[in-house]
Scaffold this motif. Sequence first.
Motif, PDB file in Angstrom:
ATOM      1  N   GLU A  57       0.826  -1.208   0.000  1.00 20.61           N
ATOM      2  CA  GLU A  57       0.000   0.000   0.000  1.00 20.61           C
ATOM      3  C   GLU A  57       0.864   1.263   0.000  1.00 20.61           C
ATOM      4  O   GLU A  57       0.593   2.207  -0.741  1.00 20.61           O
ATOM      5  CB  GLU A  57      -0.938   0.009   1.203  1.00 20.61           C
ATOM      6  N   LYS A  58       1.908   1.280   0.797  1.00 21.47           N
ATOM      7  CA  LYS A  58       2.802   2.445   0.841  1.00 21.47           C
ATOM      8  C   LYS A  58       3.453   2.684  -0.516  1.00 21.47           C
ATOM      9  O   LYS A  58       3.565   3.824  -0.972  1.00 21.47           O
ATOM     10  CB  LYS A  58       3.874   2.249   1.911  1.00 21.47           C
ATOM     11  N   ILE A  59       3.895   1.620  -1.146  1.00 24.07           N
ATOM     12  CA  ILE A  59       4.553   1.755  -2.455  1.00 24.07           C
ATOM     13  C   ILE A  59       3.575   2.287  -3.495  1.00 24.07           C
ATOM     14  O   ILE A  59       3.887   3.232  -4.224  1.00 24.07           O
ATOM     15  CB  ILE A  59       5.157   0.405  -2.904  1.00 24.07           C
ATOM     16  N   ILE A  60       2.394   1.694  -3.580  1.00 25.96           N
ATOM     17  CA  ILE A  60       1.424   2.116  -4.596  1.00 25.96           C
ATOM     18  C   ILE A  60       0.961   3.545  -4.333  1.00 25.96           C
ATOM     19  O   ILE A  60       0.758   4.324  -5.269  1.00 25.96           O
ATOM     20  CB  ILE A  60       0.224   1.143  -4.657  1.00 25.96           C
ATOM     21  N   THR A  61       0.838   3.921  -3.071  1.00 25.82           N
ATOM     22  CA  THR A  61       0.431   5.284  -2.734  1.00 25.82           C
ATOM     23  C   THR A  61       1.517   6.290  -3.097  1.00 25.82           C
ATOM     24  O   THR A  61       1.245   7.329  -3.704  1.00 25.82           O
ATOM     25  CB  THR A  61       0.095   5.383  -1.235  1.00 25.82           C
ATOM     26  N   ARG A  62       2.748   5.953  -2.776  1.00 30.17           N
ATOM     27  CA  ARG A  62       3.858   6.887  -3.024  1.00 30.17           C
ATOM     28  C   ARG A  62       4.331   6.863  -4.478  1.00 30.17           C
ATOM     29  O   ARG A  62       4.739   7.874  -5.034  1.00 30.17           O
ATOM     30  CB  ARG A  62       5.022   6.555  -2.098  1.00 30.17           C
ATOM     31  N   TYR A  63       4.298   5.680  -5.084  1.00 32.96           N
ATOM     32  CA  TYR A  63       4.763   5.503  -6.471  1.00 32.96           C
ATOM     33  C   TYR A  63       3.669   4.813  -7.282  1.00 32.96           C
ATOM     34  O   TYR A  63       3.772   3.627  -7.623  1.00 32.96           O
ATOM     35  CB  TYR A  63       6.034   4.662  -6.514  1.00 32.96           C
ATOM     36  N   PRO A  64       2.592   5.520  -7.619  1.00 31.08           N
ATOM     37  CA  PRO A  64       1.469   4.873  -8.314  1.00 31.08           C
ATOM     38  C   PRO A  64       1.843   4.247  -9.659  1.00 31.08           C
ATOM     39  O   PRO A  64       1.174   3.322 -10.118  1.00 31.08           O
ATOM     40  CB  PRO A  64       0.452   6.002  -8.488  1.00 31.08           C
ATOM     41  N   LEU A  67       2.122   0.365 -10.130  1.00 26.31           N
ATOM     42  CA  LEU A  67       0.946  -0.483 -10.338  1.00 26.31           C
ATOM     43  C   LEU A  67       0.943  -1.097 -11.733  1.00 26.31           C
ATOM     44  O   LEU A  67       0.549  -2.249 -11.911  1.00 26.31           O
ATOM     45  CB  LEU A  67      -0.332   0.336 -10.107  1.00 26.31           C
ATOM     46  N   SER A  68       1.400  -0.359 -12.723  1.00 32.06           N
ATOM     47  CA  SER A  68       1.367  -0.852 -14.104  1.00 32.06           C
ATOM     48  C   SER A  68       2.305  -2.035 -14.336  1.00 32.06           C
ATOM     49  O   SER A  68       2.208  -2.714 -15.357  1.00 32.06           O
ATOM     50  CB  SER A  68       1.691   0.277 -15.078  1.00 32.06           C
ATOM     51  N   CYS A  69       3.204  -2.312 -13.400  1.00 28.57           N
ATOM     52  CA  CYS A  69       4.120  -3.451 -13.542  1.00 28.57           C
ATOM     53  C   CYS A  69       3.490  -4.776 -13.116  1.00 28.57           C
ATOM     54  O   CYS A  69       3.991  -5.842 -13.491  1.00 28.57           O
ATOM     55  CB  CYS A  69       5.374  -3.222 -12.700  1.00 28.57           C
ATOM     56  N   ILE A  70       2.425  -4.720 -12.368  1.00 34.15           N
ATOM     57  CA  ILE A  70       1.828  -5.947 -11.823  1.00 34.15           C
ATOM     58  C   ILE A  70       1.437  -6.940 -12.921  1.00 34.15           C
ATOM     59  O   ILE A  70       1.802  -8.117 -12.836  1.00 34.15           O
ATOM     60  CB  ILE A  70       0.620  -5.621 -10.906  1.00 34.15           C
ATOM     61  N   LYS A  95      -3.428   0.752 -14.994  1.00 39.21           N
ATOM     62  CA  LYS A  95      -2.911   2.088 -15.338  1.00 39.21           C
ATOM     63  C   LYS A  95      -3.331   3.061 -14.243  1.00 39.21           C
ATOM     64  O   LYS A  95      -2.534   3.850 -13.762  1.00 39.21           O
ATOM     65  CB  LYS A  95      -3.429   2.552 -16.706  1.00 39.21           C
ATOM     66  N   THR A  96      -4.608   3.009 -13.905  1.00 39.60           N
ATOM     67  CA  THR A  96      -5.149   3.765 -12.775  1.00 39.60           C
ATOM     68  C   THR A  96      -6.097   2.841 -12.030  1.00 39.60           C
ATOM     69  O   THR A  96      -6.840   2.068 -12.647  1.00 39.60           O
ATOM     70  CB  THR A  96      -5.908   5.031 -13.223  1.00 39.60           C
ATOM     71  N   MET A  97      -6.070   2.920 -10.724  1.00 41.16           N
ATOM     72  CA  MET A  97      -6.870   2.010  -9.903  1.00 41.16           C
ATOM     73  C   MET A  97      -8.360   2.288 -10.092  1.00 41.16           C
ATOM     74  O   MET A  97      -8.783   3.439 -10.059  1.00 41.16           O
ATOM     75  CB  MET A  97      -6.485   2.168  -8.432  1.00 41.16           C
ATOM     76  N   ASN A  98      -9.119   1.227 -10.258  1.00 39.90           N
ATOM     77  CA  ASN A  98     -10.564   1.359 -10.355  1.00 39.90           C
ATOM     78  C   ASN A  98     -11.278   0.745  -9.153  1.00 39.90           C
ATOM     79  O   ASN A  98     -12.498   0.736  -9.099  1.00 39.90           O
ATOM     80  CB  ASN A  98     -11.085   0.751 -11.664  1.00 39.90           C
ATOM     81  N   TYR A  99     -10.523   0.227  -8.203  1.00 36.89           N
ATOM     82  CA  TYR A  99     -11.050  -0.266  -6.928  1.00 36.89           C
ATOM     83  C   TYR A  99     -10.228   0.375  -5.818  1.00 36.89           C
ATOM     84  O   TYR A  99      -9.162   0.951  -6.063  1.00 36.89           O
ATOM     85  CB  TYR A  99     -10.936  -1.794  -6.826  1.00 36.89           C
ATOM     86  N   GLN A 103      -9.073  -3.832  -2.167  1.00 35.38           N
ATOM     87  CA  GLN A 103      -9.402  -4.801  -3.215  1.00 35.38           C
ATOM     88  C   GLN A 103      -8.145  -5.198  -3.990  1.00 35.38           C
ATOM     89  O   GLN A 103      -7.976  -6.357  -4.362  1.00 35.38           O
ATOM     90  CB  GLN A 103     -10.468  -4.240  -4.160  1.00 35.38           C
ATOM     91  N   TYR A 104      -7.233  -4.259  -4.211  1.00 32.81           N
ATOM     92  CA  TYR A 104      -5.971  -4.601  -4.877  1.00 32.81           C
ATOM     93  C   TYR A 104      -5.107  -5.486  -3.991  1.00 32.81           C
ATOM     94  O   TYR A 104      -4.388  -6.357  -4.482  1.00 32.81           O
ATOM     95  CB  TYR A 104      -5.221  -3.339  -5.318  1.00 32.81           C
ATOM     96  N   LYS A 105      -5.171  -5.292  -2.692  1.00 30.02           N
ATOM     97  CA  LYS A 105      -4.446  -6.179  -1.767  1.00 30.02           C
ATOM     98  C   LYS A 105      -4.997  -7.599  -1.871  1.00 30.02           C
ATOM     99  O   LYS A 105      -4.236  -8.569  -1.866  1.00 30.02           O
ATOM    100  CB  LYS A 105      -4.571  -5.674  -0.327  1.00 30.02           C
TER     101      LYS A 105
END
Length: 114
Positions: A57-64, A67-70, A95-99, A103-105
């Motif tokens: 969560e910290k990584i995705i929040t700080r470096y969104p 997410l595209s690498c998942i 690309k951009t979170m839709n949940y 939910q991503y966790k």
Amino acid sequence: MVKRDFDAWLSKFRASISGYRYYIDFEKVVRNVEDIKIELNILNSLIGSGNIEDDFEKIITRYPETLSCIPLLLAVRSNEIYAQDEDGAFEYHFKTMNYDMDQYKIFMKKNRTV
């Protein structure tokens, strides 16, 4: 009309025309990874994490942009992944979170391999 010997003709066929470079174009891989190597290294910090969900969560929040690498880590070529289970059907966008983050966790937890 010339009679052809199809058995002789077929016997000259190879099982495949695929050489070693057919399966993986490593030059292309290197080019593509070059574009996302920083994001991949950031995600790499999750390895060995004592609290992987909070760190994720910290990584995705700080470096969104990480997410595209998942999908790439899951060998999926799309930026969207559809998944369904007993809790419902979901189409995750990377690309951009839709949940929400929770939910991503769940997505990450259910896709881990142990």
